[in-house]
Design an enzyme around this catalytic site. Structure first.
Site, PDB file in Angstrom:
ATOM      1  N   SER A  44      50.874  99.606 -14.502  1.00 19.27           N
ATOM      2  CA  SER A  44      49.701  99.513 -13.640  1.00 19.27           C
ATOM      3  C   SER A  44      48.439  99.325 -14.479  1.00 19.27           C
ATOM      4  O   SER A  44      48.340  98.357 -15.216  1.00 19.27           O
ATOM      5  CB  SER A  44      49.635 100.748 -12.741  1.00 19.27           C
ATOM      6  OG  SER A  44      48.732 100.561 -11.672  1.00 19.27           O
ATOM      7  N   ASP A 140      57.356  97.530  -4.615  1.00 19.72           N
ATOM      8  CA  ASP A 140      56.005  97.891  -5.054  1.00 19.72           C
ATOM      9  C   ASP A 140      55.006  97.581  -3.938  1.00 19.72           C
ATOM     10  O   ASP A 140      54.791  96.419  -3.584  1.00 19.72           O
ATOM     11  CB  ASP A 140      55.650  97.114  -6.318  1.00 19.72           C
ATOM     12  CG  ASP A 140      54.388  97.626  -7.003  1.00 19.72           C
ATOM     13  OD1 ASP A 140      53.482  98.104  -6.297  1.00 19.72           O
ATOM     14  OD2 ASP A 140      54.315  97.541  -8.248  1.00 19.72           O
ATOM     15  N   HIS A 177      56.096 101.215  -6.951  1.00 24.15           N
ATOM     16  CA  HIS A 177      55.083 101.102  -8.007  1.00 24.15           C
ATOM     17  C   HIS A 177      55.308 102.240  -8.991  1.00 24.15           C
ATOM     18  O   HIS A 177      54.899 103.380  -8.745  1.00 24.15           O
ATOM     19  CB  HIS A 177      53.691 101.184  -7.390  1.00 24.15           C
ATOM     20  CG  HIS A 177      52.582 100.904  -8.351  1.00 24.15           C
ATOM     21  ND1 HIS A 177      52.342  99.642  -8.850  1.00 24.15           N
ATOM     22  CD2 HIS A 177      51.652 101.719  -8.914  1.00 24.15           C
ATOM     23  CE1 HIS A 177      51.315  99.686  -9.666  1.00 24.15           C
ATOM     24  NE2 HIS A 177      50.872 100.935  -9.731  1.00 24.15           N
TER      25      HIS A 177
END
Length: 471
Positions: A44, A140, A177
């Site tokens: 991320s 995600d 995610h």
């Protein structure tokens, strides 16, 4: 007399109490680690930072792992984008760089080319030699597939056709995610595979740390799944933020580093930098990212030091309430944040310099006949296979051949280093591979045959987080 003794005893007890208090973190120690063998990965915001750092310092970073991240200069911050201390690029960072479609890649190429021409980042020819692992889980719900696709295309642009096998992109795992790990029932608090929540570590039966490290470094020794022989050490990050304080850069006072015993004893080692994502700092999830993401088990048996720098949240200035890495210029408010001069990039580089300060130059390897490499398929997607083989000093290039389940072998590419991503494969199909060293116009003995079957292509799903995982 007795009063004097008591007074002196009281002073002594007070001093003892001060000594017995919390042990302060110390600076990093130096090790026999070649800085040119360093690598970086992140998830991320850590993935965006890994792209920035790996591009700025491509002369020393030989591999980059990008998990749910995007292209270089995605947020497109410049000096004239600041209003009352807040950067307009936050709109890119929370909009097109998350939900897509991302900004045009031409803007990233232009910025990287300009910064390389000015010397603000390393020459981009070094990027063309990097090993790049990318990952986007099809559950995600935070970062869109198109964003990580753009990161892949950014690297393909600089790798070129000659080095196409340096890039491996996994999109057929049903993770949310997260950084992904094998299923570890004894680790309470980790997520199911399709989750999109804290601590952003999902159990998918997929050993992401081992796969990305082997794509960067080649086939490695099996990880230590038992009691680690190495040590996790705390260190004082303020030493490396000078002349700034940690708080002004939204960095924590303390970072962590895993040092295998043989590295502590002086063996030749390498450094991998692992960057957490937003809300994965120790203040939010304690040491879960440091302890539970799988890097240390691989590092313990493979002469790898793992550096875990830490951010911290800031609700004022710099405004960073979720403890993200600075990939939209919340610290510098100008485009230097993607260069060597960027405050957080400069800090991480200072940490890397400290860890590699006692490197001993290795003698040039003597000429030797090539031996048959040991080859393994470390991962497959629906259309690619990631191959890695044992390191052989002095060999500059390798030839990779592929066959179907029963067909004849044919050359599909060449590679420098010790890994190759074979792309353009059919889903749910079995393949075989061999690799051999190329030397003086000839070819060394072939490796063993490695076999693997590609994954199924994930079914279309409009609601990531609820997509069927069963591949």
């Amino acid at each position: 007399m007795k009063v004097g003794i008591l007074r002196r005893s009281g002073i002594a007890l007070a001093c003892a109490a001060m000594v017995v208090g919390p042990v302060l973190a110390e600076p990093l120690s130096g090790y026999n680690a070649d800085i040119g063998e360093s690598s970086i990965s992140g998830i991320s915001s850590g993935a965006f930072m890994a792209v920035q750092f790996g591009t700025a310092w491509s002369s020393v970073i030989k591999g980059v792992g990008v998990i749910a991240g995007g292209q270089y200069w995605c947020a497109q911050a410049d000096a004239d984008d600041v209003i009352n201390g807040f950067t307009l690029p936050i709109m890119h960072a929370t909009g097109s760089c998350m939900s897509g479609p991302p900004p045009a890649l031409s803007t990233s190429f232009a910025k990287a080319d300009a910064k390389a021409a000015s010397g603000d980042i390393d020459p981009l020819r070094f990027v063309s030699g990097q090993k790049v692992y990318l990952f986007h889980g099809f559950n995600d719900a935070v970062v869109a597939r198109s964003v990580t696709d753009a990161a892949a295309d950014f690297y393909r642009h600089y790798l070129g056709q000659a080095n196409r096998g340096n890039l491996y992109y996994q999109t057929a795992v049903g993770a949310g995610h997260s950084l992904v790990v094998a299923r570890e029932p004894h680790l309470a608090g980790l997520n199911a595979c399709n989750d999109n929540k804290i601590p952003y570590i999902d159990q998918c039966g997929y050993d992401q740390a081992g796969i990305l490290l082997q794509h960067i470094y080649g086939a490695l020794n099996a990880p230590n799944r038992g009691q680690l022989t190495g040590t996790i050490k705390r260190f004082d990050q303020s030493v490396y933020t000078t002349p700034d304080g940690t708080g002004s850069l939204s960095l924590g006072d303390t970072g962590y580093v895993f040092v295998p015993k043989d590295c502590a004893d002086g063996a030749a080692c390498r450094v991998h930098i692992a960057l957490h994502g937003c809300k994965q700092d120790v203040g939010d999830i304690d040491r879960r990212f440091v302890d539970d993401t799988g890097y240390n088990a691989w590092a313990d048996t493979n002469h790898l030091i793992v550096l875990y720098p830490q951010t911290m949240p800031s609700s004022l200035l710099p405004f960073n309430p979720q403890a993200c890495w600075d990939w939209w210029s919340y610290v510098d408010h100008q485009d230097s944040y993607v260069t060597k001069a960027g405050s957080q990039i400069r800090t991480i580089k200072a940490m890397l310099d400290a860890l590699t300060a006692r490197a001993v130059a290795a003698p040039a390897p003597a000429a030797a006949a090539a031996v048959a490499p040991t080859l393994t398929a470390v991962d497959t997607s629906d259309t690619a296979a990631d191959l890695a083989w044992t390191r052989q000093e002095g060999q500059l290039a390798y030839r990779i051949s592929r066959a179907g389940a029963d067909g004849q072998f044919a050359v599909v590419g060449t590679a420098t280093g010790f890994s190759f991503a074979d792309t353009g494969l059919a889903p749910r199909s079995a393949y075989r591979w061999r690799v051999s060293a190329v030397m003086n116009g000839g070819e060394g003995p072939p490796s063993n045959e490695a076999t693997a079957t590609t994954r199924a292509t994930p079914a279309p799903c409009e609601s990531p987080g609820s997509c069927q995982i069963g591949n």
